[in-house]
Enzyme design. Structure first.
Site, PDB file in Angstrom:
ATOM      1  N   SER A  81      43.220 -24.560 -28.434  1.00 56.24           N
ATOM      2  CA  SER A  81      42.499 -24.750 -29.685  1.00 56.24           C
ATOM      3  C   SER A  81      40.999 -24.916 -29.413  1.00 56.24           C
ATOM      4  CB  SER A  81      43.082 -25.955 -30.430  1.00 56.24           C
ATOM      5  OG  SER A  81      42.615 -26.032 -31.746  1.00 56.24           O
ATOM      6  N   ASP A  88      46.184 -20.227 -28.466  1.00 55.34           N
ATOM      7  CA  ASP A  88      46.207 -20.282 -29.926  1.00 55.34           C
ATOM      8  C   ASP A  88      44.870 -20.628 -30.563  1.00 55.34           C
ATOM      9  OD1 ASP A  88      48.107 -19.597 -31.911  1.00 55.34           O
ATOM     10  OD2 ASP A  88      48.084 -21.658 -32.639  1.00 55.34           O
ATOM     11  N   HIS A 142      51.116 -24.909 -33.740  1.00 61.15           N
ATOM     12  CA  HIS A 142      49.798 -24.702 -33.131  1.00 61.15           C
ATOM     13  C   HIS A 142      49.736 -25.271 -31.710  1.00 61.15           C
ATOM     14  CE1 HIS A 142      45.547 -24.237 -32.672  1.00 61.15           C
ATOM     15  NE2 HIS A 142      45.289 -25.533 -32.756  1.00 61.15           N
TER      16      HIS A 142
END
Length: 364
Positions: A138, A163, A332
């Site tokens: 992230s 991601d 996520h």
């Protein structure tokens, strides 16, 4: 060959036995009648060999083995480490998470901010750092890309981003504040915070939640009658499967707690106030895809869904500029939800690029 790759076990893979109770990485736990899930916290020492704080100098005075990094206070980074041989995997967590979000992953695979990352590496290894592969999730992925592009780690041999894609990240910024406001501001206990993270779907692997949530929240003293203090995690959270007997017991427990006198008690709140960092969000993500493609080292992109690809990355992937793998049925926090799959993808990538070699006598 594919058959050989499935038998590879990297030197970086942990040789420790499986965790008590088995490895729990599926999105939902299979529970027998009447059994309840364990939301008690797990210690960092069950997953890492050492923990240390490294202080680095900051030019702005204003404000593997495996190395997992978290910023604790100004200019001080907390490091969790395992292993002593082979290339270093430098793991960077996402915004609001902590280095402990990598804990379960390291059991499977035991092998500005960008300038700070370079300083942490220098503080750890001096002027001659070992070969390093940097891995970021992230916002940590965005930092990893900026660090690699700026050549702040001279011994960098590979880059893995988990991601985070410019297009979807920029689109998500508009709703980020609403998401942050929807989270409970406080929790009655660490177990309460762990339970929320699993039932809300933030982390789908209960074992990882039990070790990583301790890094995301902190204890504070506050009256339960104060504004913003939540006595329950249950509002607005729907869990797909909940045993009726466990649900009835949970409701009775909540009613009992509501009837108790309001008193001073230890509660937990978020360690990082992400909403206060909003002015930096766009700067980290804008231009990220193009910057990722310019990094000269071998690159791996792991995504929870193919729909996350933007135009630049779609073209770059078709041109073979990086390796990509989609890991479906993950949230996520891909490395927390499916640590075995992430480890498998990384192992294959590292062997393919000759970063390391397989170890005889182990089955993948």
């Amino acid at each position: 060959s594919d058959a050989m790759e499935k038998q590879l076990h990297l030197n970086l893979l942990a040789s420790r036995p499986p965790m008590a109770g088995g490895f729990q990485s599926s999105s939902k736990m299979k529970m027998g009648p009447g059994r309840k899930r364990d939301f008690s916290p797990l210690p960092w020492s069950q997953y890492f060999e050492t923990m240390e704080d490294v202080e680095v100098e900051n030019e702005n005075a204003s404000s593997v083995h495996l190395v997992c990094i978290s910023l604790t206070t100004l200019n001080i980074f907390r490091l969790y480490c395992s292993g002593s041989h082979g290339p270093v995997l430098l793991l960077l967590h996402g915004g609001g998470h902590s280095a402990l979000s990598w804990a379960v992953f390291t059991v499977v695979l035991a092998f500005s901010l960008k300038r700070d990352i370079g300083k942490v590496v220098e503080a750890l290894y001096g002027e001659n750092p070992p070969p390093i592969m940097i891995i970021g999730h992230s916002m940590g992925g965005a930092i990893a890309v900026h660090t690699a592009a700026a050549n702040h780690i001279p011994s960098l041999l590979g880059l893995c981003v988990i991601d985070v894609v410019e297009g979807t990240a920029m689109d998500a910024l508009n709703s980020m504040q609403n998401f942050l406001r929807s989270r409970p501001k406080t929790f009655k206990s660490l177990e309460n915070a762990i339970e929320w993270s699993v039932k809300s779907g933030q982390i789908r692997n209960i074992e990882s939640a039990r070790v990583s949530m301790g890094g995301q929240v902190k204890k504070c003293e506050e009256s339960t009658s104060s504004p913003g203090v939540s006595n329950s995690i249950g509002e607005g959270i729907i869990e797909e499967e909940e045993d009726e007997e466990a649900e009835e017991e949970s409701n009775k427990k909540r009613m009992k707690e509501d009837d108790q006198e309001i008193k001073k008690e230890s509660i937990f709140t978020w360690r990082v106030e992400l909403s206060k960092t909003e002015k930096y969000w766009e700067g980290w993500f804008r231009g990220l895809s193009a910057l990722f493609l310019t990094c000269s080292v071998p690159k791996l992109l792991l995504l929870a869904g193919v729909d996350r690809l933007d135009k630049d990355l779609t073209i770059g992937q078709m041109q073979g500029k990086f390796q990509m793998q989609v890991l479906p049925q993950c949230g996520h926090a891909v490395h927390e939800d499916a640590p075995e799959k992430v480890a498998d993808a990384l192992a294959t990538f590292m062997v393919r690029h000759k970063f390391t070699e397989f170890k005889e006598g182990y089955l993948w």
